[in-house]
Design a protein around this motif. Sequence first.
Motif, PDB file in Angstrom:
ATOM      1  N   ARG A 191      -9.270  -3.384  -6.873  1.00 13.99           N
ATOM      2  CA  ARG A 191      -9.026  -3.206  -8.302  1.00 13.99           C
ATOM      3  C   ARG A 191      -7.534  -3.290  -8.618  1.00 13.99           C
ATOM      4  NH1 ARG A 191     -10.674   1.522  -8.562  1.00 13.99           N
ATOM      5  NH2 ARG A 191     -12.890   1.039  -8.748  1.00 13.99           N
ATOM      6  N   LYS A 194      -6.100  -6.875  -8.040  1.00 15.13           N
ATOM      7  CA  LYS A 194      -6.485  -7.794  -9.126  1.00 15.13           C
ATOM      8  C   LYS A 194      -5.590  -7.605 -10.346  1.00 15.13           C
ATOM      9  CE  LYS A 194     -10.407  -9.036 -12.057  1.00 15.13           C
ATOM     10  NZ  LYS A 194     -11.839  -8.743 -12.372  1.00 15.13           N
ATOM     11  N   GLN A 195      -5.276  -6.361 -10.668  1.00 16.64           N
ATOM     12  CA  GLN A 195      -4.416  -6.077 -11.813  1.00 16.64           C
ATOM     13  C   GLN A 195      -3.017  -6.659 -11.611  1.00 16.64           C
ATOM     14  OE1 GLN A 195      -3.980  -1.929 -12.668  1.00 16.64           O
ATOM     15  NE2 GLN A 195      -2.410  -2.246 -14.222  1.00 16.64           N
ATOM     16  N   LYS A 197      -2.191  -9.066  -9.555  1.00 17.21           N
ATOM     17  CA  LYS A 197      -2.267 -10.528  -9.388  1.00 17.21           C
ATOM     18  C   LYS A 197      -2.252 -11.241 -10.729  1.00 17.21           C
ATOM     19  CE  LYS A 197      -2.654 -13.868  -6.312  1.00 17.21           C
ATOM     20  NZ  LYS A 197      -1.629 -14.094  -5.269  1.00 17.21           N
ATOM     21  N   SER A 198      -2.758 -10.559 -11.766  1.00 17.84           N
ATOM     22  CA  SER A 198      -2.770 -11.157 -13.103  1.00 17.84           C
ATOM     23  C   SER A 198      -1.420 -11.086 -13.797  1.00 17.84           C
ATOM     24  CB  SER A 198      -3.825 -10.470 -13.974  1.00 17.84           C
ATOM     25  OG  SER A 198      -3.510  -9.090 -14.133  1.00 17.84           O
ATOM     26  N   GLN A 233     -12.863 -12.202  -1.420  1.00 21.66           N
ATOM     27  CA  GLN A 233     -11.765 -12.016  -2.361  1.00 21.66           C
ATOM     28  C   GLN A 233     -10.467 -12.593  -1.792  1.00 21.66           C
ATOM     29  OE1 GLN A 233     -11.476 -10.632  -5.498  1.00 21.66           O
ATOM     30  NE2 GLN A 233     -13.708 -10.625  -5.609  1.00 21.66           N
ATOM     31  N   TYR A 237      -8.148 -15.652  -3.368  1.00 16.95           N
ATOM     32  CA  TYR A 237      -6.716 -15.518  -3.649  1.00 16.95           C
ATOM     33  C   TYR A 237      -5.870 -16.432  -2.753  1.00 16.95           C
ATOM     34  CZ  TYR A 237      -7.806 -11.296  -6.389  1.00 16.95           C
ATOM     35  OH  TYR A 237      -8.302 -10.407  -7.332  1.00 16.95           O
TER      36      TYR A 237
END
Length: 263
Positions: A191, A194-195, A197-198, A233, A237
């Motif tokens: 989680r 992902k945050q 990475k954006s 995942q 990535y």
Amino acid sequence: MKIVLVIVLVIIAVYLYRRTQKTAEKELDVPKVKPQNSPDIKDIGVQDISLENSQQAELSTESSTESSAESSAAETSSEDVSPSPFSVVETSAEASLETAPLATDTDTAVTADNQTKAQVATAPETGSALAPLSGNWASDTFTQLVDAYTEQTEPEAQHKCLEEVIAHCYKLRKQADYCAYGAKLSDNYLRLFKQLKSDDTFKSELKGGAFMQLTTLLNDVEDFDAAIKVCQQAIDYQLDDGTVTGYAGRLARVEKAKAKAQA
């Protein structure tokens, strides 16, 4: 002249009257006896004066008492008429209660829902809190690493601390407690990664070394589905675990171990 004559006649008459009275008393030789029960004129006068004074005192006392009673009644009536501060406060409170709108259950629910939405909207998407350390298996160093993660509020700092916690669990994975605890951190890490990475600011700095460590920890506790998810995942990535086959080969090995465990 007439007045002088009248005065002389009166004096003569009084003298004759007293002389006659004395003569009669001598002849009768009867001693004067003063009645025992009959009061003297002087005593009667004194008693009458005392009685009148006492009556006047009683009347004055009654009048003063009546005046005091009337004044007390007047003060009481004035006190009754003037409102007390408590009555004013109570009246104000009652008036405010009457004028204030009553909150219904629906209004309360809507307010609570709005507050929840506001908190969700303003709260940053950071990693969830870690599971508490139960038991005496955790060392002081590991406890400090977990506490350091809990104290962080920025996603970048949380990511760094969480990688240190996972790396410590990976290093001591031969101990069942560390291995199990580290395996449970996979959802938190995915989680948080992902945050970050954006966000273009941190995108190039993310190496994702914890993906390899989490895959091993999950495979050791035989949580194969979670290990497969982590490998997929990492492949999405386009991460590199430093091996020849990369995460693709690691994913194949996890699937093979899963099939063997189910056989």
